[in-house]
Design a protein around this motif. Structure first.
Motif, PDB file in Angstrom:
ATOM      1  N   GLY A  39       0.800  -1.224   0.000  1.00 19.63           N
ATOM      2  CA  GLY A  39       0.000   0.000   0.000  1.00 19.63           C
ATOM      3  C   GLY A  39       0.828   1.266   0.000  1.00 19.63           C
ATOM      4  O   GLY A  39       0.291   2.361   0.148  1.00 19.63           O
ATOM      5  N   LYS A  40       2.146   1.137  -0.189  1.00 21.57           N
ATOM      6  CA  LYS A  40       3.020   2.326  -0.107  1.00 21.57           C
ATOM      7  C   LYS A  40       2.653   3.368  -1.159  1.00 21.57           C
ATOM      8  O   LYS A  40       2.494   4.552  -0.862  1.00 21.57           O
ATOM      9  CB  LYS A  40       4.487   1.934  -0.301  1.00 21.57           C
ATOM     10  N   SER A  41       2.516   2.896  -2.415  1.00 21.77           N
ATOM     11  CA  SER A  41       2.174   3.844  -3.481  1.00 21.77           C
ATOM     12  C   SER A  41       0.801   4.439  -3.252  1.00 21.77           C
ATOM     13  O   SER A  41       0.594   5.637  -3.442  1.00 21.77           O
ATOM     14  CB  SER A  41       2.181   3.142  -4.837  1.00 21.77           C
ATOM     15  N   THR A  42      -0.134   3.593  -2.858  1.00 19.59           N
ATOM     16  CA  THR A  42      -1.493   4.087  -2.609  1.00 19.59           C
ATOM     17  C   THR A  42      -1.474   5.165  -1.544  1.00 19.59           C
ATOM     18  O   THR A  42      -2.197   6.162  -1.641  1.00 19.59           O
ATOM     19  CB  THR A  42      -2.402   2.929  -2.166  1.00 19.59           C
ATOM     20  N   LEU A  43      -0.631   4.996  -0.550  1.00 18.85           N
ATOM     21  CA  LEU A  43      -0.547   5.994   0.518  1.00 18.85           C
ATOM     22  C   LEU A  43      -0.114   7.346  -0.044  1.00 18.85           C
ATOM     23  O   LEU A  43      -0.722   8.382   0.235  1.00 18.85           O
ATOM     24  CB  LEU A  43       0.444   5.526   1.587  1.00 18.85           C
ATOM     25  N   LEU A  44       0.929   7.326  -0.872  1.00 14.98           N
ATOM     26  CA  LEU A  44       1.383   8.586  -1.470  1.00 14.98           C
ATOM     27  C   LEU A  44       0.268   9.215  -2.289  1.00 14.98           C
ATOM     28  O   LEU A  44       0.052  10.428  -2.254  1.00 14.98           O
ATOM     29  CB  LEU A  44       2.590   8.346  -2.385  1.00 14.98           C
ATOM     30  N   ARG A  45      -0.422   8.367  -3.049  1.00 14.95           N
ATOM     31  CA  ARG A  45      -1.461   8.877  -3.935  1.00 14.95           C
ATOM     32  C   ARG A  45      -2.655   9.395  -3.151  1.00 14.95           C
ATOM     33  O   ARG A  45      -3.438  10.192  -3.667  1.00 14.95           O
ATOM     34  CB  ARG A  45      -1.861   7.802  -4.937  1.00 14.95           C
ATOM     35  N   CYS A  46      -2.820   8.957  -1.914  1.00 16.96           N
ATOM     36  CA  CYS A  46      -3.859   9.537  -1.057  1.00 16.96           C
ATOM     37  C   CYS A  46      -3.446  10.931  -0.614  1.00 16.96           C
ATOM     38  O   CYS A  46      -4.281  11.823  -0.509  1.00 16.96           O
ATOM     39  CB  CYS A  46      -4.092   8.671   0.185  1.00 16.96           C
ATOM     40  N   ILE A  47      -2.153  11.100  -0.375  1.00 16.42           N
ATOM     41  CA  ILE A  47      -1.696  12.383   0.150  1.00 16.42           C
ATOM     42  C   ILE A  47      -1.943  13.500  -0.865  1.00 16.42           C
ATOM     43  O   ILE A  47      -2.342  14.598  -0.490  1.00 16.42           O
ATOM     44  CB  ILE A  47      -0.211  12.315   0.539  1.00 16.42           C
ATOM     45  N   PHE A  85       7.136  10.153 -10.162  1.00 15.10           N
ATOM     46  CA  PHE A  85       6.609   8.812 -10.364  1.00 15.10           C
ATOM     47  C   PHE A  85       7.687   7.818 -10.790  1.00 15.10           C
ATOM     48  O   PHE A  85       8.688   8.186 -11.398  1.00 15.10           O
ATOM     49  CB  PHE A  85       5.529   8.821 -11.449  1.00 15.10           C
ATOM     50  N   GLN A  86       7.419   6.550 -10.545  1.00 14.82           N
ATOM     51  CA  GLN A  86       8.353   5.507 -10.947  1.00 14.82           C
ATOM     52  C   GLN A  86       8.567   5.515 -12.462  1.00 14.82           C
ATOM     53  O   GLN A  86       9.672   5.303 -12.939  1.00 14.82           O
ATOM     54  CB  GLN A  86       7.802   4.157 -10.503  1.00 14.82           C
ATOM     55  N   GLN A  87       7.488   5.744 -13.227  1.00 12.62           N
ATOM     56  CA  GLN A  87       7.581   5.699 -14.685  1.00 12.62           C
ATOM     57  C   GLN A  87       7.842   7.067 -15.310  1.00 12.62           C
ATOM     58  O   GLN A  87       7.589   7.255 -16.496  1.00 12.62           O
ATOM     59  CB  GLN A  87       6.283   5.106 -15.267  1.00 12.62           C
ATOM     60  N   PHE A  88       8.329   8.002 -14.546  1.00  8.57           N
ATOM     61  CA  PHE A  88       8.682   9.366 -14.962  1.00  8.57           C
ATOM     62  C   PHE A  88       7.447  10.164 -15.416  1.00  8.57           C
ATOM     63  O   PHE A  88       7.209  11.258 -14.937  1.00  8.57           O
ATOM     64  CB  PHE A  88       9.731   9.445 -16.078  1.00  8.57           C
ATOM     65  N   ASN A  89       6.680   9.617 -16.384  1.00  9.92           N
ATOM     66  CA  ASN A  89       5.491  10.321 -16.870  1.00  9.92           C
ATOM     67  C   ASN A  89       5.794  11.708 -17.420  1.00  9.92           C
ATOM     68  O   ASN A  89       5.019  12.648 -17.248  1.00  9.92           O
ATOM     69  CB  ASN A  89       4.422  10.428 -15.769  1.00  9.92           C
ATOM     70  N   LEU A 161       6.714  14.209  -2.885  1.00  6.15           N
ATOM     71  CA  LEU A 161       6.458  12.774  -2.751  1.00  6.15           C
ATOM     72  C   LEU A 161       7.237  12.039  -3.835  1.00  6.15           C
ATOM     73  O   LEU A 161       7.183  12.414  -5.000  1.00  6.15           O
ATOM     74  CB  LEU A 161       4.959  12.487  -2.922  1.00  6.15           C
ATOM     75  N   PHE A 162       7.942  11.004  -3.451  1.00  2.00           N
ATOM     76  CA  PHE A 162       8.726  10.231  -4.416  1.00  2.00           C
ATOM     77  C   PHE A 162       8.237   8.778  -4.392  1.00  2.00           C
ATOM     78  O   PHE A 162       8.380   8.101  -3.370  1.00  2.00           O
ATOM     79  CB  PHE A 162      10.214  10.269  -4.058  1.00  2.00           C
ATOM     80  N   ASP A 163       7.672   8.313  -5.505  1.00  2.00           N
ATOM     81  CA  ASP A 163       7.102   6.969  -5.528  1.00  2.00           C
ATOM     82  C   ASP A 163       8.036   6.007  -6.257  1.00  2.00           C
ATOM     83  O   ASP A 163       7.932   5.811  -7.464  1.00  2.00           O
ATOM     84  CB  ASP A 163       5.738   7.000  -6.225  1.00  2.00           C
ATOM     85  N   GLU A 164       8.934   5.383  -5.520  1.00  2.00           N
ATOM     86  CA  GLU A 164       9.887   4.401  -6.063  1.00  2.00           C
ATOM     87  C   GLU A 164      10.562   4.945  -7.322  1.00  2.00           C
ATOM     88  O   GLU A 164      10.589   4.278  -8.354  1.00  2.00           O
ATOM     89  CB  GLU A 164       9.179   3.077  -6.363  1.00  2.00           C
ATOM     90  N   THR A 190      10.656  19.097   2.673  1.00  2.00           N
ATOM     91  CA  THR A 190       9.920  18.018   3.330  1.00  2.00           C
ATOM     92  C   THR A 190       9.658  16.938   2.282  1.00  2.00           C
ATOM     93  O   THR A 190       9.092  17.217   1.241  1.00  2.00           O
ATOM     94  CB  THR A 190       8.564  18.541   3.857  1.00  2.00           C
ATOM     95  N   MET A 191      10.083  15.718   2.576  1.00  2.00           N
ATOM     96  CA  MET A 191      10.006  14.667   1.560  1.00  2.00           C
ATOM     97  C   MET A 191       9.448  13.382   2.135  1.00  2.00           C
ATOM     98  O   MET A 191       9.793  12.997   3.256  1.00  2.00           O
ATOM     99  CB  MET A 191      11.414  14.368   1.001  1.00  2.00           C
ATOM    100  N   ILE A 192       8.594  12.729   1.366  1.00  2.00           N
ATOM    101  CA  ILE A 192       8.174  11.366   1.706  1.00  2.00           C
ATOM    102  C   ILE A 192       8.615  10.491   0.546  1.00  2.00           C
ATOM    103  O   ILE A 192       8.208  10.699  -0.589  1.00  2.00           O
ATOM    104  CB  ILE A 192       6.662  11.256   1.909  1.00  2.00           C
ATOM    105  N   VAL A 193       9.453   9.527   0.852  1.00  2.00           N
ATOM    106  CA  VAL A 193      10.110   8.754  -0.195  1.00  2.00           C
ATOM    107  C   VAL A 193       9.777   7.287  -0.036  1.00  2.00           C
ATOM    108  O   VAL A 193      10.211   6.649   0.932  1.00  2.00           O
ATOM    109  CB  VAL A 193      11.644   8.947  -0.133  1.00  2.00           C
ATOM    110  N   VAL A 194       9.019   6.746  -0.996  1.00  2.00           N
ATOM    111  CA  VAL A 194       8.803   5.301  -1.027  1.00  2.00           C
ATOM    112  C   VAL A 194       9.975   4.720  -1.806  1.00  2.00           C
ATOM    113  O   VAL A 194      10.216   5.107  -2.943  1.00  2.00           O
ATOM    114  CB  VAL A 194       7.471   4.944  -1.710  1.00  2.00           C
ATOM    115  N   THR A 195      10.718   3.819  -1.217  1.00  2.00           N
ATOM    116  CA  THR A 195      11.939   3.393  -1.881  1.00  2.00           C
ATOM    117  C   THR A 195      12.364   2.000  -1.455  1.00  2.00           C
ATOM    118  O   THR A 195      11.915   1.481  -0.431  1.00  2.00           O
ATOM    119  CB  THR A 195      13.081   4.383  -1.584  1.00  2.00           C
ATOM    120  N   HIS A 196      13.214   1.396  -2.281  1.00  2.00           N
ATOM    121  CA  HIS A 196      13.894   0.166  -1.897  1.00  2.00           C
ATOM    122  C   HIS A 196      15.371   0.437  -1.629  1.00  2.00           C
ATOM    123  O   HIS A 196      16.118  -0.487  -1.350  1.00  2.00           O
ATOM    124  CB  HIS A 196      13.785  -0.872  -3.023  1.00  2.00           C
ATOM    125  N   GLU A 197      15.772   1.691  -1.767  1.00  2.00           N
ATOM    126  CA  GLU A 197      17.188   2.048  -1.610  1.00  2.00           C
ATOM    127  C   GLU A 197      17.487   2.266  -0.129  1.00  2.00           C
ATOM    128  O   GLU A 197      17.342   3.380   0.392  1.00  2.00           O
ATOM    129  CB  GLU A 197      17.501   3.308  -2.427  1.00  2.00           C
TER     130      GLU A 197
END
Lengths: 244, 248
Positions: A39-47, A85-89, A161-164, A190-197
């Motif tokens: 739900g990490k991405s969903t959380l960002l997208r809620c914000i 976004f992960q896919q740059f867009n 917000l940074f989504d992977e 202020t940053m919220i970073v969803v990451t695997h790094e």
């Protein structure tokens, strides 16, 4: 700066977020880690209200952005919260500078000259001064992602917000993006970073939250959560990562 | 064999009747241009209306879908006859404005404008579906990025989605235009002399089909280059797509 209380989100019968509480102070960097589907991405997208939550409250700079009056809420949020976004867009039919300028002109009503000047400055800041007139298809993944970061920064957000954002990159291109993010953090964004790094999280984060199955299972400073996790599930997840 | 050539390729008749057939073809071109441009615009309006978001706008979406289904579902000939049969009467009764019921813009007779209306109403529906396919093919991330930057749905459509969508659907839109151009021949049924009617007039006077052959050749002079242009555009898009997949 940002407070989430009791956030629930369902997609049909799938209960993706099961009651998330999160608080992020101004200037803090918060990393969110966890397995796919947590739900990490969903959380960002809620914000940023791309997916409005079904239950719960979100407060941005003290103002509630969920619930009634959500129309104003959406504009209030998106002008203060930037997302990468992960896919740059990136917009493929516009150059790098075009990508960074467009929303400045349409949303913030900046003049073309003003928007362009700011876009040039930001592209220089992310190390792409020589690529301003290139189209996205001619840029590497790392370069595209840096343009995407510049594009979000052009709106003068209060929260990013940074989504992977490095998950779709070839390994040798990850560093250039993380360096930009480190720089941004050191400048007080202020940053919220969803990451695997995990290295990035350990170095830069003020707080790390481990999410699993729609809940924050463990939360705390990186040294604790990453190096000395208390929860079995956290340990399990981190163990899987370290095996590589 | 000689009889076939004489029936369809009587050179002296073609030369003699060249001017009337060309005049008719000029009318065909005019019908095509007016009908084509208007249906391209109307189709885009319909496509945008069809996907306006939100529960409040469901009636708009519903009406648009009903319109598109209706006019893709009945023959253009029927539409032309419905318009030409009754618009004049409606105008005289004051139900519709005179300029629409008995149109005479630019000195063109009302069957011409009934033809343009019929073509626009019908082909607009076909083009709306082409635009829709283009819009829906745009990756969802584009809208998300635009919305995240603070653009409204309308701004995102106007500056991000529709420009990309239109670019990708130019080949099928051109194909629809070629079809429209051929369908202008149906306006002959309203008593308007375009190229097919011009050819028929010669055919009934001389019992020879060569003027119709000439009309067909005039069509091919336009439609074949257009078809090749469409092929080239599609090939160009394919090449660009392959390059994008491969990466820099």
């Amino acid at each position: 700066m940002l407070k989430l209380e009791g956030i629930h989100k369902r997609f049909g019968t799938l209960h993706v977020l099961r009651g998330i509480d999160l608080e992020v102070a101004r200037g803090a960097v918060h990393c969110v880690i966890g397995p796919s589907g947590s739900g990490k991405s969903t959380l960002l997208r809620c914000i940023n209200l791309l997916e409005p939550p079904d239950e719960g409250r979100i407060l941005l700079e003290g103002k509630e952005i969920t619930g009634k009056g959500s129309r104003d809420g959406v504009n209030f949020v998106r002008r203060r919260v930037g997302m990468v976004f992960q896919q740059f867009n990136l917009f493929p039919d516009r150059t790098a500078i075009g990508n960074v300028s467009l929303a400045q002109e349409t949303v913030l009503d900046r003049s073309a000259a003003e928007a362009r000047a700011k876009a040039e400055a930001l592209l220089q800041r992310v190390g792409l001064a020589d690529k301003v007139d290139e189209y996205p298809e001619r840029l590497s993944g790392g370069q595209q992602q840096r343009v995407a970061i510049a594009r979000a920064l052009a709106m003068d957000p209060h929260v990013m917000l940074f989504d992977e954002v490095t998950s779709a990159l070839d390994p040798e291109l990850i560093k250039e993006v993380l360096d930009v993010m480190r720089q941004l953090a050191s400048e007080g964004m202020t940053m919220i970073v969803v990451t695997h790094e995990m290295g990035f999280a350990r170095d830069v984060a003020d707080g790390v939250a481990f999410m699993d199955e729609g809940l924050v299972v463990e939360e705390g400073p990186p040294a604790e959560v990453l190096d000395a996790p208390k929860n079995e599930r956290t340990k399990g997840f981190l163990g899987l990562l370290l095996e590589h | 064999m000689d009889v076939i050539l004489e029936q369809y390729f009587d050179i002296s008749l073609i030369i003699d009747e060249f001017d009337p057939v060309l005049d008719g073809f000029v009318q065909t071109i005019l019908l095509s241009v007016f009908g084509g441009v208007l249906s391209l615009l109307w189709g885009l309006v319909l496509a945008v209306l069809r996907q306006l978001p939100g529960r409040a706008l469901a009636p708009v979406r519903g009406l648009t879908i009903a319109y598109i289904d209706t006019f893709r579902g009945i023959p253009l000939l029927l539409v032309l006859l419905l318009i030409s049969g009754s618009f004049g009467a409606l105008a005289l009764e004051g139900v519709i404005p005179r300029d629409i019921g008995i149109p005479t813009f630019f000195g063109k007779p009302d069957p011409f404008w009934y033809g343009v209306m019929g073509l626009t109403i019908t082909y607009g529906a076909y083009m709306a579906e082409v635009y829709r396919a283009g819009i829906e093919a745009i990756p969802g991330g584009q809208m998300e990025a635009a919305r995240s930057l603070g653009m409204t749905h309308g701004q995102a459509m106007r500056y991000v989605i529709v420009p990309q969508a239109v670019r990708t659907v130019i080949p099928p839109l051109l194909n629809d235009f070629i079809a429209l151009m051929k369908d202008t021949s149906l306006v002959s049924v309203l008593g308007f002399v375009e190229v097919v009617q011009a050819g028929r007039d010669v055919q009934s006077e001389f019992f020879n089909s060569s003027a119709l052959t000439l009309g067909a050749l005039m069509f091919l002079v336009v439609t074949i280059p257009l078809a090749r242009a469409v092929d080239r555009m599609i090939a160009g898009q394919q090449a660009r797509y392959q390059r994008a997949q491969a990466g820099p």
